[in-house]
Design a protein around this motif. Structure first.
Motif: not given
Lengths: 369, 309
Positions: A169, A171-173, A175-176, A179
């Motif tokens: 989670v 790591l995904m955040l 990238f988010l 963005l």
């Protein structure tokens, strides 16, 4: 995925020496020397790896290392820049360190920096109309801390309430977060030329304390205060005791009355706030605008710094100066040797990996789930 | 959505699923043996850079794909030495390995690959007859060979894990390493083999990004696809068939950003939202698939009884 009780355990090599690891027959240096020796060996290996790389790429390794040293410390400007990067890295490292000590792997520093920088920028443009005095700046700093804490807290809540893997989670955040910044940059405050927002008005700065002809002394003091505060928080407070319990470094019988879930969220919020402070330093003393990918990899370098310091807040500023020197020094590599600045990531990574592999730093996370 | 738009989305989605699928199959083998390999992201990045360098040197697509396998295995050896032999923390080691991989590939890019520009990507082959089925044909049966091979690999992984002695060793090392050792299985050796094989596949997955999608290497071109592969393994509940479906699901989530012009409904939202879709989907997936059980010993370094003195 089960709720597990383990956590990050950090100990120095000598603290754990004499344990039944079974290599007693080997010739080992006396315990007190093992750790410093491991540090020196790791640094030598890391530099050797880089020297080989330079040689393969057709650059003179000695010349390259000298260029890095000059680039980091050679001029007052260089030294000033190194200290500025060190300030940011100190705070990002603390952001990783506090949850790590509780066994919660905060690998989302990159996204927390981006969210913090974005929040600060939104305040400057909406409240201050693109600039403003100390009031606006302090409000923006607060917004950065809240924004980054929310970003980190999201990971904490998903972990605590729904059992989601905080590493994926987080790591995904990351990238988010990048963005999110990109989306705000594309909005009404976009710069006409560069992929960033318009620069803030002149004078939209943190209060300045001059040092070495720059404005970074403020950042330095804030960073030192953050690491001091983290030390007090972890080693001298009830919160710190709960962190040790959560991290499995205290007697299990003392767990009563401490909510694991609430502490998981709490350590992430505190860590996120530190990352937000780092983000506002970066925004107000370096960029004076929201730039694309505002974290610039500092989130990951911050993790390496926290590990290098053995997850001890007092050592974080020292570790941060070393990695800041490698980062800033690498900026002079392309001009002098034609090698990319990214080469410094290799040294940093190999250095810390060697320390972990030799046991000079021991980290144990909760593993999968 | 018109049929043409649907076909475009599906066929792009399947194309984009291929790198994640290779990496996820590799990661499945690794996790079955009891190791959590976050380094898969960095290995993909190195595989992608390798493929770009091989293509630049004048070799063909097939050669580039083949070279990425041993390079991935070499990364696997480094990781196995750290995770298994030195028993380092797997999450921290993986993250640091990725930092090194990013530095290494970006340095190589700046020296050798900058300005090479896009070269053509691997051609697609239409499967006779099947490719003429409406919607399904152009989506599934008009793809690059690397897609057909990845589906075949999923079948092979299934057979290898559940139908061979190697697979049995893998499962026991990942579930009950102590019992496995008592039964005469060398847990350390099994985990080493799994990391060599799994990371070879991850390297190939990275190569697919360059060979079938971008046609060129760019710094950090994987953009988290290795981490998404980790999520796909959990979402796929450690079963190759579900992992294929999971990878295609993420491919489709990823496909929207490339097809905004052909999707009228998509244009009302900011572009970043479509770019964010795969990452949001990953968070939702790992949150919802929490009931999927990891092999019991995943993430825990194993100390052989013989060395416990």
């Amino acid at each position: 995925m089960t709720e597990r009780a383990g956590g990050v355990a950090v100990q120095t090599a000598h603290a754990g020496s004499g344990g039944g690891e079974g290599n007693r027959r080997r010739l080992t240096p006396p315990p007190r020397l093992r750790r410093p020796l491991a540090f020196v060996a790791a640094l030598v290996i890391a530099l050797a790896v880089m020297a080989v790389l330079f040689a393969v790429l057709g650059a003179d390794p000695v010349k390259a290392l000298r260029a890095m040293a000059t680039g980091a410390f050679g001029t007052p400007y260089a030294l000033n820049q190194t200290l500025q990067v060190a300030s940011v890295l100190t705070m990002v490292a603390i952001a990783a360190l506090i949850p790590f000590r509780a066994g919660v792997m905060n690998v989302g520093g990159e996204g927390q920096l981006a969210a913090g920088a974005t929040a600060a920028t939104v305040v400057v443009f909406t409240v201050g109309g693109g600039g403003g005095g100390l009031g606006v700046v302090l409000l923006a700093v607060a917004a950065a801390m809240i924004g980054a804490a929310v970003w980190a807290g999201l990971t904490g809540v998903l972990r605590a309430a729904l059992g989601a893997n905080e590493v994926i989670v987080g790591l995904m955040l990351n990238f988010l977060g990048a963005l999110l910044a990109e989306w705000v940059i594309a909005g009404p405050w976009a710069d006409t030329l560069a992929p960033q927002t318009r620069a803030f008005d002149e004078g939209t700065d943190l209060p300045q304390i001059p040092l070495l002809g720059g404005e970074f002394a403020t950042a330095l003091l804030v960073a030192l205060a953050v690491s001091g505060l983290a030390w007090v928080l972890l080693d001298r407070s009830r919160f710190g005791f709960a962190v040790r319990v959560l991290g499995g470094n205290a007697d299990a019988g003392l767990r009563a009355g401490i909510s694991m879930r609430r502490m998981t969220v709490a350590v992430m919020l505190v860590g996120g706030a530190a990352a937000g402070l780092a983000a506002s330093v970066q925004v107000f003393t370096v960029n004076h605008a929201l730039i694309q990918n505002p974290a610039q990899g500092y989130g990951y370098t911050g993790i390496a710094v926290a590990l290098l310091a053995g997850l001890r807040p007092r050592l974080v500023p020292l570790a941060a100066v070393l990695f800041a020197a490698l980062t800033v020094g690498a900026n002079s590599l392309p001009a002098v040797t034609g090698v990319s600045t990214s080469a410094s990531l290799i040294v940093q990574g190999v250095f810390v990996i060697c320390l972990i592999a030799t046991g000079a730093i021991t980290v144990r996370s909760r593993g999968a789930s | 959505m018109s049929q043409a738009a649907l076909v475009t989305i599906l066929s792009t989605g399947v194309l984009l699923a291929v790198p994640v699928l290779w990496a996820a199959l590799g990661e499945l083998i690794v996790e079955k043996s009891g190791t959590l390999n976050l380094g898969v992201e960095g290995v993909m990045l190195i595989g992608a850079a390798t493929a770009a360098l091989v293509v630049k040197a004048g070799a063909g697509f097939a050669a580039a794909a083949l070279v990425s396998l041993p390079v991935g295995a070499l990364c696997g050896a480094v990781l196995a030495y750290l995770y298994v032999s030195r028993r380092t923390d797997q999450i921290v080691t993986g993250i640091l390995f990725n930092l090194v991989a990013l530095g290494l590939t970006t340095t190589l890019f700046a020296r050798y690959l900058n300005g090479v520009g896009e070269v053509s990507t691997a051609p697609r082959y239409a499967v006779p007859l099947l490719s003429r089925i409406p919607v399904v044909g152009p989506s599934l049966f008009t793809q690059t060979p690397l897609f057909y091979l990845s589906v075949a690999a999923a079948v092979l992984v299934l057979l290898a894990v559940h139908g061979t002695w190697f697979g049995l060793g893998l499962l026991s090392a990942g579930e009950q390493p102590r019992a496995a050792e008592t039964a005469g299985i060398d847990v350390i050796r099994v985990r080493w083999k799994a990391l060599l094989a799994g990371n070879a596949l991850a390297g190939l997955g990275g190569a697919c990004i360059v060979l079938t999608q971008s046609g060129a290497f760019l710094p950090n071109i994987t953009n988290g696809q290795g981490y998404i592969a980790l999520a796909v393994v959990v979402l796929g509940r450690f079963k190759p068939a579900y992992i294929v479906l999971g990878a295609v699901f993420f491919g489709i989530a990823n496909a929207f950003q490339f097809q905004l012009q052909s999707l009228p409904f998509a244009q009302g939202y900011p572009r970043q939202l479509w770019l964010a879709l795969p990452y949001i989907a990953t968070i939702v997936a790992v949150t919802l698939s929490r009931s999927a059980r990891y092999p019991a010993a995943v993430g825990r370094p194993y100390v052989p009884a013989t060395r416990r003195g």
